[in-house]
Design an enzyme around this catalytic site. Structure first.
Site, PDB file in Angstrom:
ATOM      1  N   HIS A   1       0.836  -1.197   0.000  1.00 43.46           N
ATOM      2  CA  HIS A   1       0.000   0.000   0.000  1.00 43.46           C
ATOM      3  C   HIS A   1       0.873   1.250   0.000  1.00 43.46           C
ATOM      4  O   HIS A   1       1.885   1.323   0.700  1.00 43.46           O
ATOM      5  CB  HIS A   1      -0.924   0.008   1.219  1.00 43.46           C
ATOM      6  CG  HIS A   1      -2.145   0.851   1.032  1.00 43.46           C
ATOM      7  ND1 HIS A   1      -2.111   2.230   1.090  1.00 43.46           N
ATOM      8  CD2 HIS A   1      -3.427   0.513   0.769  1.00 43.46           C
ATOM      9  CE1 HIS A   1      -3.326   2.696   0.892  1.00 43.46           C
ATOM     10  NE2 HIS A   1      -4.150   1.674   0.673  1.00 43.46           N
ATOM     11  N   HIS A   2       0.490   2.228  -0.797  1.00 44.33           N
ATOM     12  CA  HIS A   2       1.282   3.450  -0.922  1.00 44.33           C
ATOM     13  C   HIS A   2       1.338   4.222   0.396  1.00 44.33           C
ATOM     14  O   HIS A   2       2.227   5.059   0.597  1.00 44.33           O
ATOM     15  CB  HIS A   2       0.699   4.340  -2.030  1.00 44.33           C
ATOM     16  CG  HIS A   2       1.733   5.143  -2.755  1.00 44.33           C
ATOM     17  ND1 HIS A   2       2.790   5.756  -2.119  1.00 44.33           N
ATOM     18  CD2 HIS A   2       1.876   5.447  -4.068  1.00 44.33           C
ATOM     19  CE1 HIS A   2       3.529   6.403  -3.006  1.00 44.33           C
ATOM     20  NE2 HIS A   2       3.005   6.223  -4.200  1.00 44.33           N
ATOM     21  N   ALA A   3       0.412   3.953   1.301  1.00 46.94           N
ATOM     22  CA  ALA A   3       0.472   4.593   2.619  1.00 46.94           C
ATOM     23  C   ALA A   3       1.644   4.065   3.437  1.00 46.94           C
ATOM     24  O   ALA A   3       2.127   4.747   4.352  1.00 46.94           O
ATOM     25  CB  ALA A   3      -0.832   4.365   3.387  1.00 46.94           C
TER      26      ALA A   3
END
Length: 458
Positions: free
Chosen positions: A147-149
């Site tokens: 996830h880019h988070a």
């Protein structure tokens, strides 16, 4: 318990079934000579890969970055935070798959397309890794997504590099999630986020004016000056992925002739390819397309001000309305030079917030139903260049790495992403698009080759 950074939180907030917010990629390996070829009926390295898989899921240590899961609790006033998963299930996160025969790149990228179109489970740490056997030519692949988070592309690549070696005979190489790198991402405590505010308030009138100009001036083909295109429409949750490599030497020759940077040559190459693709679709607008280009704020030690993501953004003119390749690359060079000048006048934290704004201006079309395609887009496409290990060939458990192809995010209203990384004197392109909105995505690969040939004739 640590807070999710402000830019990281945007990737959590913006995620829907149609708009997955993970990044990933495919690493293509050549099996060792003795894997599966010492039998009467070669198994294509199946036993070799099965053993590697068992070693991967049996890892005794997991980096804390890969054990944290996201939570949103009332005590955090609705803000997201990270907490460790004390019982991470590696057999869930790491999977062994096989391609249908004949195991061509076509089948590999079809599988990648399907895997990249599914959401990550938010009840678990937000990553997966797939060991894929059966690639023709005595090869196998690893598709991973995160996830880019949790991590930006630069940080994710650093973790991958820690698992590789220049020694072709070395074994017992770790998986990315079991390595603690010096550049491991640390997320700030919730209270430390308030330190961003004084830095933003520290923008001088000149710097503030520069930031606004960087977003609004038409001369730089920046936000809200892009034409409407077929890429800037609603998307579905299904993805299509295509990939190919080009020798860096070819782009370096164009760079030497024109005085451009290597990144400028890559952007001009994309601009020419997009022009041809849109002409084929009878959908080329009269005005040139623009690209949002992420710029890493991480230093040599991998540290940056934004937690999992430390990115600024600039807007590049792709000059798709220009038939002449020389004039096209000159326009690309002018726009990127202007953008870098604007960024140089800001501090890292100010750049981070401008980066969030650069990503966030796509937000209205991304989160409001029916808006995509009805309003002018802030930019037409996202193009990322993630520096990788350029020089020597690398190996993982005696298997030579042949290529590494990034797979990224597409947004509602931003249906195409082009990501590039460098390795072993080549540039490896990964194209990610909405399966419905961007038809015949694989044709862009041929158009990229044609566009590069046009630049080589300058």
């Amino acid at each position: 318990m640590t807070a999710v950074g402000p830019l990281d939180a945007m990737f959590l907030l913006g995620e829907t079934r149609e708009q997955a917010m993970h990044v990933g990629g495919v690493m293509l390996f050549e099996l060792p000579e003795d894997a599966g070829r010492d039998q009467v009926f070669p198994d294509g390295g199946r036993e070799f890969l099965s053993r590697l898989y068992q070693e991967m899921v049996g890892a005794r240590t997991v980096d804390p970055v890969f054990t944290r899961r996201v939570r949103r609790r009332a005590v955090d006033l609705g803000y997201w935070s990270w907490e460790p998963d004390g019982e991470i299930d590696l057999e869930y996160h790491v999977r062994l798959s096989a391609l249908a025969r004949p195991g061509r790149y076509r089948e590999l990228f079809e599988l990648t397309s399907r895997l990249h179109g599914t959401l990550l489970d938010r009840h678990r740490p937000l990553w997966e890794m797939h060991l894929i056997e059966g690639v023709e030519g005595h090869r196998f692949a690893i598709y991973s997504k995160i996830h880019h988070a949790m991590l930006d592309g630069v940080s994710a690549l650093r973790f991958l590099q820690e698992t590789l070696t220049t020694d072709p005979d070395r074994t017992n190489m770790p998986a990315p999630y079991s390595v603690r790198t010096k550049s491991a991402v640390e997320t700030p405590p919730l209270g430390s986020l308030v330190r961003v505010v004084p830095d933003l308030l520290g923008l001088s009138p000149v710097a503030l004016k520069s930031a606004v100009r960087a977003l609004l001036m038409e001369h730089s083909s920046v936000a809200f000056q892009a034409p409407r295109t077929i890429f800037n429409q609603s998307i579905t949750g299904a993805r299509r992925f295509a990939a190919q490599s080009w020798p860096m030497e070819r782009l370096e020759k164009v760079r030497a002739i024109t005085g451009a940077t290597l990144n400028d040559v890559m952007l001009a190459m994309c601009g020419g390819a997009l022009r041809t693709y849109l002409l084929e679709q009878n959908a080329l607008p009269d005005k040139g397309l623009t690209a949002m280009v992420p710029v890493s704020l991480r230093g040599l030690e991998g540290q940056g001000p934004g937690g999992g993501n430390s990115l600024a953004t600039l807007i590049a003119d792709l000059a798709t309305d220009e038939r002449d390749p020389e004039r096209r690359i000159r326009r690309v060079m002018d726009s990127t030079s202007y953008g870098k000048t604007m960024l140089s006048q800001l501090s890292p934290l100010q750049n981070l917030m401008i980066g969030a704004l650069g990503l966030g201006v796509a937000g209205p079309a991304a989160v409001l139903p029916g808006l995509a395609g009805r309003t002018p887009p802030p930019y037409n496409v996202v193009i990322s260049n993630i520096p990788g290990p350029v020089e020597s060939p690398l190996y993982w458990n005696r298997s030579r790495l042949l290529g590494m192809y990034p797979a990224s995010i597409v947004l509602n209203g931003q249906a195409l992403n082009i990501s590039v990384t460098s390795y072993d004197h080549q540039l490896h392109f990964g194209l990610t698009g909405c399966r419905r909105t961007v038809p015949h995505l694989q044709r862009l690969l041929g158009h990229l080759e044609d566009s590069l040939q046009d630049l080589e004739r300058l």
